[in-house]
Design a protein around this motif. Structure first.
Motif, PDB file in Angstrom:
ATOM      1  N   THR A   1       0.856  -1.197   0.000  1.00 12.97           N
ATOM      2  CA  THR A   1       0.000   0.000   0.000  1.00 12.97           C
ATOM      3  C   THR A   1       0.893   1.249   0.000  1.00 12.97           C
ATOM      4  N   TRP A   2       0.262   2.402  -0.031  1.00 14.62           N
ATOM      5  CA  TRP A   2       1.046   3.644  -0.004  1.00 14.62           C
ATOM      6  C   TRP A   2       1.803   3.781   1.309  1.00 14.62           C
ATOM      7  N   GLN A   3       1.383   3.026   2.308  1.00 17.52           N
ATOM      8  CA  GLN A   3       2.076   3.071   3.613  1.00 17.52           C
ATOM      9  C   GLN A   3       3.221   2.050   3.656  1.00 17.52           C
TER      10      GLN A   3
ATOM     11  N   GLU B   1      11.412   1.379   0.254  1.00 19.65           N
ATOM     12  CA  GLU B   1      12.269   0.463  -0.527  1.00 19.65           C
ATOM     13  C   GLU B   1      11.424  -0.597  -1.229  1.00 19.65           C
ATOM     14  N   ILE B   2      10.278  -0.952  -0.641  1.00 21.93           N
ATOM     15  CA  ILE B   2       9.410  -1.931  -1.331  1.00 21.93           C
ATOM     16  C   ILE B   2       8.712  -1.242  -2.494  1.00 21.93           C
ATOM     17  N   LEU B   3       8.166  -0.046  -2.247  1.00 24.45           N
ATOM     18  CA  LEU B   3       7.447   0.675  -3.317  1.00 24.45           C
ATOM     19  C   LEU B   3       8.386   0.935  -4.494  1.00 24.45           C
TER      20      LEU B   3
ATOM     21  N   SER C   1       7.902  -0.511  -8.344  1.00 18.28           N
ATOM     22  CA  SER C   1       7.941   0.353  -9.528  1.00 18.28           C
ATOM     23  C   SER C   1       9.011  -0.143 -10.500  1.00 18.28           C
ATOM     24  N   GLN C   2      10.155  -0.535  -9.960  1.00 16.75           N
ATOM     25  CA  GLN C   2      11.287  -0.962 -10.814  1.00 16.75           C
ATOM     26  C   GLN C   2      10.987  -2.287 -11.506  1.00 16.75           C
ATOM     27  N   TYR C   3      10.276  -3.193 -10.812  1.00 20.75           N
ATOM     28  CA  TYR C   3      10.053  -4.525 -11.376  1.00 20.75           C
ATOM     29  C   TYR C   3       8.870  -4.560 -12.350  1.00 20.75           C
ATOM     30  N   GLU C   4       8.057  -3.510 -12.373  1.00 23.08           N
ATOM     31  CA  GLU C   4       6.830  -3.555 -13.184  1.00 23.08           C
ATOM     32  C   GLU C   4       7.209  -3.778 -14.644  1.00 23.08           C
ATOM     33  N   ALA C   5       6.852  -4.973 -15.170  1.00 21.07           N
ATOM     34  CA  ALA C   5       7.348  -5.343 -16.504  1.00 21.07           C
ATOM     35  C   ALA C   5       6.290  -5.145 -17.586  1.00 21.07           C
ATOM     36  N   VAL C   6       5.040  -4.946 -17.204  1.00 25.52           N
ATOM     37  CA  VAL C   6       3.989  -4.944 -18.229  1.00 25.52           C
ATOM     38  C   VAL C   6       3.570  -3.524 -18.590  1.00 25.52           C
ATOM     39  N   HIS C   7       3.212  -2.709 -17.597  1.00 22.73           N
ATOM     40  CA  HIS C   7       2.841  -1.301 -17.885  1.00 22.73           C
ATOM     41  C   HIS C   7       3.736  -0.414 -17.029  1.00 22.73           C
ATOM     42  N   PRO C   8       4.896  -0.005 -17.545  1.00 26.62           N
ATOM     43  CA  PRO C   8       5.888   0.708 -16.735  1.00 26.62           C
ATOM     44  C   PRO C   8       5.286   1.869 -15.953  1.00 26.62           C
TER      45      PRO C   8
ATOM     46  N   PRO D   1      10.408  -8.580  -3.098  1.00 24.41           N
ATOM     47  CA  PRO D   1       9.161  -9.146  -3.633  1.00 24.41           C
ATOM     48  C   PRO D   1       9.523 -10.142  -4.733  1.00 24.41           C
ATOM     49  N   LEU D   2       9.095 -11.386  -4.632  1.00 22.30           N
ATOM     50  CA  LEU D   2       9.509 -12.425  -5.583  1.00 22.30           C
ATOM     51  C   LEU D   2       8.654 -12.365  -6.850  1.00 22.30           C
ATOM     52  N   VAL D   3       7.374 -12.077  -6.672  1.00 23.91           N
ATOM     53  CA  VAL D   3       6.465 -11.937  -7.816  1.00 23.91           C
ATOM     54  C   VAL D   3       5.403 -10.933  -7.385  1.00 23.91           C
TER      55      VAL D   3
END
Ligand SMILES: CC(C)(COP(=O)(O)OP(=O)(O)O)[C@@H](O)C(=O)NCCC(N)=O
Length: 460
Positions: A163-165, A169-171, A175-182, A211-213
């Motif tokens: 979530t936004w909270q 480092e996770i958020l 964002s970095q891993y998003e492979a489909v819609h950057p 995050p693994l997936v």
């Protein structure tokens, strides 16, 4: 060769204890594993291939002892069951590659599991790029995949809602891993975890903060037929009160983040786990579907047009009426339109902005796309990797959507068409078995109708 490679391997890769002492021998010192990891990380790509080849070939199964025991087993076929089971257990034990013990020891040191995930990614790259065709490398990959599948089985994974909270480092990783819609910017990211959205990830205690997936879900009134309404919409100001606006869950992006975990089926498990999570939050929710891109359709289509033109069958692709409509629509080129004019037309995204042209092209491109997804195969399974993924999970190829993705990438990759793979919960395990065993694709009436139109037109 790598200086010191033979020495370090001989010292660090402990020999398989004898069958008699297999449960009594203490594990080698942790320093062995740490030294192995440090040494491997110091190698460049080329030396890694040499190192892994040697490890897999000279520190694998002791083939001689296995063959000797097998001969013995043949002799004892006439003996009592207990003896046969005994000899079989010796064979089973001696089939353990020597390096498998090392992998187990490495998994128990700090950062060892992550090291092994990255080592498998190296192995997969070596195999895919055919840098090495060694069967021992493939065997090492298989052994490591088996271990990773056990360590990352669904019971040992943790489902985390982002979530936004969530920590920055996770958020940032999401964002970095998003492979489909950057993800374009913070506002975009905030919307994807905001109202009427859900973002989930699997994590593992051995790889904290990783995050693994990652699965992105949109909560909508009914099954979405276009991606802009999901990723382009301005952030809805209201919070998520209006529950009767939430009847469907749309999986619009899923990405695995660890190349070394390929084949461990994390994405499939995550989808099923998230469905259960959403059902408990929204008991009345009954529609679960992806909204998926169709990467590769445009290039496949260009190839098909070229092939038909070469074989002089270009006219088969469109009906007389359709060719005439194309001709009128592209009044620029003199004379009857050929496959070439069609290829040029589809080669740019101009046609998307012309009401008339896209009206003419819709039935043509929709049936060609249906055939690409349903009819085109590789070793019997769907050629399109995204289709193959969802069909393996037991989803139904449910609906092709025209003008579903108007982004430049969407138009370039798949003429703006997207597809819903729908998860009918009571049918997924049956569909998955039918697909994996009999290569049968579960498809809706709409899809089958488009496919039969293609077949009628192309006399396939
Ligand atoms: C679609 C994904 C998530 C499937 O991963 P997973 O379920 O682990 O399958 P597999 O790698 O075990 O075969 C993965 O292949 C991926 O990240 N693909 C690139 C992005 C995408 N969604 O196509």
């Amino acid at each position: 060769g790598v200086p010191g490679m033979d020495e370090i391997l001989a010292r660090v890769v402990a020999p398989l204890p004898s069958y008699e002492t297999r449960d009594k021998s203490p594990p080698p010192p942790e320093s062995n594993s740490l030294e192995f990891m440090h040494f491997y990380k110091s190698l460049d790509k080329e030396d890694k291939v040499g190192f892994l080849s040697k490890l897999s070939q000279d520190f694998g199964v002791d083939h001689r002892s296995v063959s000797e025991l097998s001969v013995k087993l043949l002799d004892t076929q006439l003996r009592d069951q207990a003896t046969i089971l005994q000899v079989e257990d010796r064979i089973r034990y001696n089939l353990t590659p020597r390096y498998k013990q090392l992998l187990g020891h490495i998994s128990r040191v700090e950062g060892g599991v992550k090291f092994l995930v990255d080592l498998r990614a190296d192995l997969l790259e070596i195999i895919a790029s055919k840098t090495s065709e060694s069967p021992h490398i493939r065997e090492l990959n298989g052994t490591l995949k088996g271990l990773l599948s056990e360590w990352f089985s669904v019971g040992l994974l943790r489902l985390e809602r982002i979530t936004w909270q969530s920590p920055c480092e996770i958020l940032q990783k999401i964002s970095q891993y998003e492979a489909v819609h950057p993800v374009r910017n913070w506002t975009d990211l905030k919307r994807r975890v905001g109202p009427y959205r859900r973002c989930y990830a699997f994590t593992h205690a051995a790889m904290p903060g990783e995050p693994l997936v990652v699965l992105h879900v949109a909560l909508t009134e009914d099954i979405a037929d276009n991606i802009q309404s999901i990723v382009r919409e301005f952030a809805t100001l209201d919070s998520e009160e209006d529950v009767n606006k939430i009847n469907a869950a749309i999986f619009y992006s899923i990405s695995s983040t660890q190349a070394g975990l390929q084949g461990v089926e994390l994405g499939n498990y995550l989808i099923k786990r998230v469905v259960r999570e959403l059902q408990s939050e929204f008991p009345h929710m009954a529609q679960f579907s992806s909204l998926s891109p169709i990467p590769g359709f445009s290039s496949w289509l260009q190839g098909l047009l070229a092939q038909y033109r070469k074989e002089g069958r270009g006219s088969d692709l469109l009906s007389e009426q359709e060719w005439r409509e194309v001709e009128q629509a592209v009044d620029s080129t003199p004379g009857p339109p050929t496959v070439d004019s069609l290829r040029k037309l589809i080669g740019t995204s101009e046609w998307m902005h012309s009401e008339r042209l896209s009206g003419v092209l819709e039935p043509v491109l929709m049936r060609l796309c249906a055939w690409y997804l349903y009819g085109e195969k590789r070793r019997g399974y769907a050629l399109n990797p995204v289709a193959n993924f969802h069909l393996q999970n037991g989803a139904t190829m449910w609906r092709l959507n025209w003008h579903a993705d108007s982004s430049p990438r969407g138009v370039a990759n798949s003429c703006g068409i997207m597809v819903n793979y729908r998860y009918f919960l009571s049918e997924t395990s049956k569909n998955s078995a039918l697909y994996l065993q009999n290569k049968v694709i579960a498809a809706s009436e709409q899809v089958l109708g488009l496919v039969s139109q293609f077949q009628k037109n192309s006399k396939l």
